[in-house]
Design an enzyme around this catalytic site. Structure first.
Site, PDB file in Angstrom:
ATOM      1  N   TYR A  53       0.831  -1.224   0.000  1.00 12.57           N
ATOM      2  CA  TYR A  53       0.000   0.000   0.000  1.00 12.57           C
ATOM      3  C   TYR A  53       0.858   1.264   0.000  1.00 12.57           C
ATOM      4  O   TYR A  53       0.442   2.286  -0.557  1.00 12.57           O
ATOM      5  CB  TYR A  53      -1.023  -0.026   1.146  1.00 12.57           C
ATOM      6  CG  TYR A  53      -2.113  -1.019   0.835  1.00 12.57           C
ATOM      7  CD1 TYR A  53      -3.117  -0.702  -0.074  1.00 12.57           C
ATOM      8  CD2 TYR A  53      -2.086  -2.303   1.378  1.00 12.57           C
ATOM      9  CE1 TYR A  53      -4.080  -1.637  -0.426  1.00 12.57           C
ATOM     10  CE2 TYR A  53      -3.057  -3.242   1.036  1.00 12.57           C
ATOM     11  CZ  TYR A  53      -4.043  -2.900   0.132  1.00 12.57           C
ATOM     12  OH  TYR A  53      -4.992  -3.828  -0.228  1.00 12.57           O
ATOM     13  N   ARG A  56       1.395   1.842  -3.615  1.00 11.86           N
ATOM     14  CA  ARG A  56       0.185   2.375  -4.263  1.00 11.86           C
ATOM     15  C   ARG A  56       0.023   3.866  -3.908  1.00 11.86           C
ATOM     16  O   ARG A  56      -0.302   4.690  -4.726  1.00 11.86           O
ATOM     17  CB  ARG A  56      -1.099   1.673  -3.791  1.00 11.86           C
ATOM     18  CG  ARG A  56      -1.115   0.178  -3.763  1.00 11.86           C
ATOM     19  CD  ARG A  56      -1.759  -0.349  -5.029  1.00 11.86           C
ATOM     20  NE  ARG A  56      -0.808  -0.356  -6.119  1.00 11.86           N
ATOM     21  CZ  ARG A  56       0.238  -1.191  -6.205  1.00 11.86           C
ATOM     22  NH1 ARG A  56       0.479  -2.065  -5.274  1.00 11.86           N
ATOM     23  NH2 ARG A  56       1.065  -1.127  -7.231  1.00 11.86           N
ATOM     24  N   ASN A  87     -12.914   2.421  -5.492  1.00 13.20           N
ATOM     25  CA  ASN A  87     -11.508   2.822  -5.621  1.00 13.20           C
ATOM     26  C   ASN A  87     -11.004   3.466  -4.337  1.00 13.20           C
ATOM     27  O   ASN A  87     -11.738   4.178  -3.656  1.00 13.20           O
ATOM     28  CB  ASN A  87     -11.343   3.798  -6.786  1.00 13.20           C
ATOM     29  CG  ASN A  87     -11.740   3.153  -8.099  1.00 13.20           C
ATOM     30  OD1 ASN A  87     -11.838   1.933  -8.175  1.00 13.20           O
ATOM     31  ND2 ASN A  87     -11.963   3.951  -9.117  1.00 13.20           N
ATOM     32  N   VAL A  88      -9.734   3.236  -4.059  1.00 13.85           N
ATOM     33  CA  VAL A  88      -9.147   3.792  -2.842  1.00 13.85           C
ATOM     34  C   VAL A  88      -8.312   5.040  -3.160  1.00 13.85           C
ATOM     35  O   VAL A  88      -7.757   5.656  -2.253  1.00 13.85           O
ATOM     36  CB  VAL A  88      -8.312   2.719  -2.081  1.00 13.85           C
ATOM     37  CG1 VAL A  88      -9.233   1.600  -1.604  1.00 13.85           C
ATOM     38  CG2 VAL A  88      -7.185   2.151  -2.934  1.00 13.85           C
ATOM     39  N   ASP A  89      -8.244   5.399  -4.453  1.00 13.43           N
ATOM     40  CA  ASP A  89      -7.542   6.639  -4.800  1.00 13.43           C
ATOM     41  C   ASP A  89      -8.447   7.830  -4.500  1.00 13.43           C
ATOM     42  O   ASP A  89      -9.607   7.670  -4.122  1.00 13.43           O
ATOM     43  CB  ASP A  89      -7.094   6.617  -6.284  1.00 13.43           C
ATOM     44  CG  ASP A  89      -8.272   6.557  -7.250  1.00 13.43           C
ATOM     45  OD1 ASP A  89      -9.162   7.434  -7.171  1.00 13.43           O
ATOM     46  OD2 ASP A  89      -8.333   5.638  -8.100  1.00 13.43           O
ATOM     47  N   HIS A 104     -14.353   0.740  -0.177  1.00  8.01           N
ATOM     48  CA  HIS A 104     -13.211  -0.114   0.179  1.00  8.01           C
ATOM     49  C   HIS A 104     -12.076   0.654   0.854  1.00  8.01           C
ATOM     50  O   HIS A 104     -10.950   0.192   0.859  1.00  8.01           O
ATOM     51  CB  HIS A 104     -12.692  -0.844  -1.077  1.00  8.01           C
ATOM     52  CG  HIS A 104     -13.701  -1.816  -1.637  1.00  8.01           C
ATOM     53  ND1 HIS A 104     -13.634  -2.334  -2.905  1.00  8.01           N
ATOM     54  CD2 HIS A 104     -14.817  -2.366  -1.067  1.00  8.01           C
ATOM     55  CE1 HIS A 104     -14.661  -3.164  -3.100  1.00  8.01           C
ATOM     56  NE2 HIS A 104     -15.391  -3.185  -2.008  1.00  8.01           N
ATOM     57  N   GLY A 175     -16.625   1.136 -15.110  1.00 11.20           N
ATOM     58  CA  GLY A 175     -15.327   0.494 -14.916  1.00 11.20           C
ATOM     59  C   GLY A 175     -15.210  -0.448 -13.736  1.00 11.20           C
ATOM     60  O   GLY A 175     -14.227  -0.390 -13.005  1.00 11.20           O
ATOM     61  N   SER A 177     -15.721  -4.738 -12.839  1.00  6.24           N
ATOM     62  CA  SER A 177     -16.074  -6.063 -13.363  1.00  6.24           C
ATOM     63  C   SER A 177     -17.214  -6.673 -12.555  1.00  6.24           C
ATOM     64  O   SER A 177     -17.691  -7.749 -12.890  1.00  6.24           O
ATOM     65  CB  SER A 177     -14.849  -6.980 -13.318  1.00  6.24           C
ATOM     66  OG  SER A 177     -14.424  -7.144 -11.973  1.00  6.24           O
TER      67      SER A 177
HETATM   68  N1  APR Z   1     -12.709   2.756 -18.746  1.00  3.54           N
HETATM   69  C1  APR Z   1     -13.724   2.075 -18.154  1.00  3.54           C
HETATM   70  N2  APR Z   1     -13.615   0.802 -17.737  1.00  3.54           N
HETATM   71  C2  APR Z   1     -12.440   0.174 -17.948  1.00  3.54           C
HETATM   72  C3  APR Z   1     -11.342   0.806 -18.564  1.00  3.54           C
HETATM   73  C4  APR Z   1     -11.512   2.161 -18.986  1.00  3.54           C
HETATM   74  N3  APR Z   1     -10.540   2.857 -19.596  1.00  3.54           N
HETATM   75  N4  APR Z   1     -10.324  -0.091 -18.614  1.00  3.54           N
HETATM   76  C5  APR Z   1     -10.768  -1.227 -18.048  1.00  3.54           C
HETATM   77  N5  APR Z   1     -12.047  -1.076 -17.644  1.00  3.54           N
HETATM   78  C6  APR Z   1     -12.933  -2.033 -16.972  1.00  3.54           C
HETATM   79  C7  APR Z   1     -12.609  -3.503 -17.229  1.00  3.54           C
HETATM   80  O1  APR Z   1     -13.174  -3.939 -18.469  1.00  3.54           O
HETATM   81  C8  APR Z   1     -13.246  -4.175 -16.010  1.00  3.54           C
HETATM   82  O2  APR Z   1     -14.608  -4.491 -16.259  1.00  3.54           O
HETATM   83  O3  APR Z   1     -12.811  -1.869 -15.581  1.00  3.54           O
HETATM   84  C9  APR Z   1     -13.158  -3.083 -14.937  1.00  3.54           C
HETATM   85  C10 APR Z   1     -12.118  -3.345 -13.863  1.00  3.54           C
HETATM   86  O4  APR Z   1     -12.467  -4.481 -13.116  1.00  3.54           O
HETATM   87  P1  APR Z   1     -11.570  -4.968 -11.887  1.00  3.54           P
HETATM   88  O5  APR Z   1     -10.133  -4.952 -12.257  1.00  3.54           O
HETATM   89  O6  APR Z   1     -12.140  -6.264 -11.411  1.00  3.54           O
HETATM   90  O7  APR Z   1     -11.779  -3.806 -10.783  1.00  3.54           O
HETATM   91  P2  APR Z   1     -12.993  -3.570  -9.792  1.00  3.54           P
HETATM   92  O8  APR Z   1     -14.278  -4.071 -10.362  1.00  3.54           O
HETATM   93  O9  APR Z   1     -12.927  -2.159  -9.373  1.00  3.54           O
HETATM   94  O10 APR Z   1     -12.582  -4.486  -8.575  1.00  3.54           O
HETATM   95  C11 APR Z   1     -13.389  -4.478  -7.423  1.00  3.54           C
HETATM   96  O11 APR Z   1     -11.799  -5.842  -6.320  1.00  3.54           O
HETATM   97  O12 APR Z   1      -9.715  -6.541  -5.614  1.00  3.54           O
HETATM   98  C12 APR Z   1     -10.748  -5.731  -5.371  1.00  3.54           C
HETATM   99  O13 APR Z   1     -10.806  -4.163  -3.718  1.00  3.54           O
HETATM  100  C13 APR Z   1     -10.505  -4.289  -5.088  1.00  3.54           C
HETATM  101  O14 APR Z   1     -12.073  -2.474  -5.258  1.00  3.54           O
HETATM  102  C14 APR Z   1     -11.524  -3.579  -5.939  1.00  3.54           C
HETATM  103  C15 APR Z   1     -12.555  -4.666  -6.198  1.00  3.54           C
END
Ligand code: APR
Length: 240
Positions: A53, A56, A87-89, A104, A175, A177
């Site tokens: 962290y 990060r 997001n943590v930013d 988070h 953004g 998943s």
């Molecule tokens: N603009 C929009 N979405 C995007 C972009 C972009 N430029 N680039 C990638 N993505 C999408 C990907 O297609 C994906 O669906 O952002 C998503 C990122 O998914 P993850 O990496 O799984 O991130 P997130 O959903 O935020 O994860 C949730 O998981 O590990 C933990 O605590 C962490 O808060 C996080 C949580």
């Protein structure tokens, strides 16, 4: 003013240069999530987790909000906006969003290992003292730790977030998943009259019956398109 609720994930900050987690080359390809982002990992090897962290956090001053963050903030001129972010930013705040719920945790905050959610233990780190080291103490005398919700921990803000989602007139997902619960479950609270927009360049597997409009673009371009759609809709409603 109509209530707009915007749920964001790592993809929101991707164009600012912060890695996502599950895309190829994402953070969870380089680190084992159970080592650096779980309560058990922290108990096994606190230094590894603090260093992860610290790294990060040191990245934050080197990145800037993207156009997508700015457009989210600009929506406050027309809507009562709440951002619920995983997001943590601090890029939403730096872009000007004034109403941000961090599900988070926040990288720029630290707390106690013993009582992580006690508001009296939470401190904001400053640019000159960004790192947390073994031996740094919280107000209650326990080891200082990042103010991050790790896997295996409760998500204290989820009830507030669910209530906010249940009041939405428009719900936007950018953004994420939608792999991680309880955040991914917030969509279930959105009232049936509220349109749902999803901005993500990839297909996102929604295991729900929810109707939604997918804007299959990155956060910045996707936000531009969303704004056009909303303006057009308002204009159509006016000319009826
Ligand atoms: N603009 C929009 N979405 C995007 C972009 C972009 N430029 N680039 C990638 N993505 C999408 C990907 O297609 C994906 O669906 O952002 C998503 C990122 O998914 P993850 O990496 O799984 O991130 P997130 O959903 O935020 O994860 C949730 O998981 O590990 C933990 O605590 C962490 O808060 C996080 C949580």
């Amino acid at each position: 003013m109509k209530k707009m609720v915007i749920l964001t994930g790592a993809g929101m900050s991707a164009e600012s240069g912060i890695s996502t987690f599950r895309d190829s080359g994402g953070l969870w390809e380089q680190h084992r999530v159970e080592d650096v982002a779980s309560i058990e990992g922290y108990e096994r090897n606190p230094k590894l987790v603090l260093d992860f962290y610290n790294e990060r956090r040191r990245q934050l001053p080197t990145v800037k909000p993207c156009r997508g963050h700015e457009l989210v903030a600009a929506l406050e001129q027309h809507f009562d906006v709440t951002v619920i972010t995983q997001n943590v930013d601090d890029l939403h705040e730096r872009a000007g969003s004034t109403n941000v719920v961090h599900l988070h945790g926040e990288l720029m905050k630290a707390t106690s290992t013993l009582n992580p959610n006690d508001p009296r233990q939470i401190v904001t780190l400053d640019a000159d003292h960004m790192d947390i080291h073994l031996g740094d103490k919280a107000a209650d005398g326990s080891q200082l730790r990042p103010f991050i919700v790790w896997f295996g921990e409760a998500v204290p803000e989820i009830e507030r977030a669910a209530y906010i989602a249940s009041e939405a007139d428009i719900f936007v997902v950018i953004g994420t998943s939608l792999n991680v619960y309880p955040a991914a479950g917030l969509i279930q609270y959105v009232p049936s009259h509220a349109p749902i927009y999803l901005i993500d360049p990839k297909e996102v597997p929604w295991n729900s019956l929810h109707r939604y409009h997918h804007i299959q673009k990155g956060a910045s371009e996707g936000m531009e398109e969303l704004l056009k759609m909303i303006v057009l809709k308002a204009w159509r409603n006016c000319s009826r």
